[in-house]
Design a protein around this motif. Structure first.
Motif, mmCIF file in Angstrom:
data_model
loop_
_atom_site.group_PDB
_atom_site.id
_atom_site.type_symbol
_atom_site.label_atom_id
_atom_site.label_comp_id
_atom_site.label_asym_id
_atom_site.label_seq_id
_atom_site.Cartn_x
_atom_site.Cartn_y
_atom_site.Cartn_z
ATOM 1 N N LYS A 14 -11.320 62.124 -58.976
ATOM 2 C CA LYS A 14 -10.816 63.381 -59.549
ATOM 3 C C LYS A 14 -11.107 63.472 -61.040
ATOM 4 N N GLN A 15 -11.057 62.316 -61.731
ATOM 5 C CA GLN A 15 -11.310 62.285 -63.169
ATOM 6 C C GLN A 15 -12.803 62.145 -63.490
ATOM 7 N N GLY A 16 -13.595 61.790 -62.476
ATOM 8 C CA GLY A 16 -15.020 61.558 -62.705
ATOM 9 C C GLY A 16 -15.285 60.207 -63.343
ATOM 10 N N TRP A 17 -14.378 59.245 -63.142
ATOM 11 C CA TRP A 17 -14.489 57.925 -63.745
ATOM 12 C C TRP A 17 -15.036 56.914 -62.748
ATOM 13 N N ASN A 18 -15.826 55.973 -63.277
ATOM 14 C CA ASN A 18 -16.291 54.861 -62.458
ATOM 15 C C ASN A 18 -15.342 53.671 -62.655
ATOM 16 N N ILE A 19 -15.657 52.568 -61.995
ATOM 17 C CA ILE A 19 -14.788 51.384 -62.049
ATOM 18 C C ILE A 19 -14.605 50.901 -63.488
ATOM 19 N N LYS A 20 -15.688 50.830 -64.247
ATOM 20 C CA LYS A 20 -15.617 50.338 -65.627
ATOM 21 C C LYS A 20 -14.728 51.234 -66.483
ATOM 22 N N GLU A 21 -14.871 52.543 -66.319
ATOM 23 C CA GLU A 21 -14.048 53.464 -67.104
ATOM 24 C C GLU A 21 -12.557 53.308 -66.769
ATOM 25 N N VAL A 22 -12.247 53.163 -65.492
ATOM 26 C CA VAL A 22 -10.852 52.966 -65.100
ATOM 27 C C VAL A 22 -10.325 51.674 -65.716
ATOM 28 N N SER A 23 -11.121 50.625 -65.652
ATOM 29 C CA SER A 23 -10.726 49.339 -66.220
ATOM 30 C C SER A 23 -10.501 49.448 -67.730
ATOM 31 N N ASP A 24 -11.462 50.041 -68.421
ATOM 32 C CA ASP A 24 -11.360 50.177 -69.883
ATOM 33 C C ASP A 24 -10.154 51.018 -70.302
ATOM 34 N N ARG A 25 -9.928 52.099 -69.598
ATOM 35 C CA ARG A 25 -8.836 53.011 -69.960
ATOM 36 C C ARG A 25 -7.463 52.423 -69.638
ATOM 37 N N SER A 26 -7.394 51.620 -68.574
ATOM 38 C CA SER A 26 -6.096 51.106 -68.121
ATOM 39 C C SER A 26 -5.748 49.731 -68.676
ATOM 40 N N GLY A 27 -6.773 48.953 -69.035
ATOM 41 C CA GLY A 27 -6.524 47.579 -69.458
ATOM 42 C C GLY A 27 -6.390 46.614 -68.280
ATOM 43 N N ARG A 55 -0.072 54.983 -65.303
ATOM 44 C CA ARG A 55 -0.039 55.588 -66.650
ATOM 45 C C ARG A 55 -1.394 56.176 -67.011
ATOM 46 N N THR A 56 -2.450 55.477 -66.648
ATOM 47 C CA THR A 56 -3.804 55.937 -66.965
ATOM 48 C C THR A 56 -4.114 57.256 -66.272
ATOM 49 N N PHE A 57 -3.713 57.379 -65.011
ATOM 50 C CA PHE A 57 -3.962 58.602 -64.253
ATOM 51 C C PHE A 57 -2.873 59.652 -64.455
ATOM 52 N N ASP A 58 -1.831 59.294 -65.204
ATOM 53 C CA ASP A 58 -0.711 60.191 -65.480
ATOM 54 C C ASP A 58 -0.035 60.658 -64.187
ATOM 55 N N VAL A 59 0.240 59.660 -63.325
ATOM 56 C CA VAL A 59 0.942 59.920 -62.063
ATOM 57 C C VAL A 59 2.063 58.896 -61.923
ATOM 58 N N MET A 60 2.959 59.140 -60.979
ATOM 59 C CA MET A 60 3.984 58.145 -60.695
ATOM 60 C C MET A 60 3.351 57.005 -59.910
ATOM 61 N N MET A 61 3.872 55.805 -60.086
ATOM 62 C CA MET A 61 3.301 54.642 -59.416
ATOM 63 C C MET A 61 3.272 54.844 -57.899
ATOM 64 N N GLU A 62 4.284 55.489 -57.355
ATOM 65 C CA GLU A 62 4.343 55.720 -55.912
ATOM 66 C C GLU A 62 3.172 56.563 -55.407
ATOM 67 N N ASP A 63 2.585 57.374 -56.294
ATOM 68 C CA ASP A 63 1.456 58.218 -55.899
ATOM 69 C C ASP A 63 0.185 57.410 -55.656
ATOM 70 N N LEU A 64 0.133 56.187 -56.175
ATOM 71 C CA LEU A 64 -1.073 55.371 -56.064
ATOM 72 C C LEU A 64 -1.226 54.664 -54.725
ATOM 73 N N PHE A 65 -0.173 54.637 -53.920
ATOM 74 C CA PHE A 65 -0.288 53.887 -52.661
ATOM 75 C C PHE A 65 0.505 54.542 -51.549
ATOM 76 N N GLU A 66 0.158 54.146 -50.341
ATOM 77 C CA GLU A 66 0.926 54.537 -49.168
ATOM 78 C C GLU A 66 0.954 53.349 -48.222
ATOM 79 N N VAL A 67 2.003 53.235 -47.436
ATOM 80 C CA VAL A 67 2.109 52.162 -46.468
ATOM 81 C C VAL A 67 1.381 52.603 -45.203
#
Length: 70
Positions: A14-27, A55-67
């Protein structure tokens, strides 16, 4: 008990980011982000990494996963 499916690839796309960008932006280490994005179904996850990614994607942590039911 089920596996956790991570939605990190979805949010990165959605952000147009690759793996490296996600890593760099998030730490979050590149290898961790790469694993989470390429193998989204996980038995264990690092909650600290998920918090940083949320925090990097500006979403709640629960939004990042599903069971995923087995």
């Amino acid at each position: 008990m089920g596996l956790v499916r991570l939605r990190i690839q979805e949010f990165a796309d959605k952000q147009g980011w690759n793996i490296k960008e996600v890593s760099d932006r998030s730490g979050v280490p590149y290898g961790t982000v790469k694993t989470y994005m390429r193998l989204p179904e996980r038995a264990t996850v690092d909650l600290t990494a998920l918090c940083k990614l949320a925090r990097t994607f500006d979403v709640m942590m629960e939004d990042l996963f599903e069971v995923v039911e087995d």
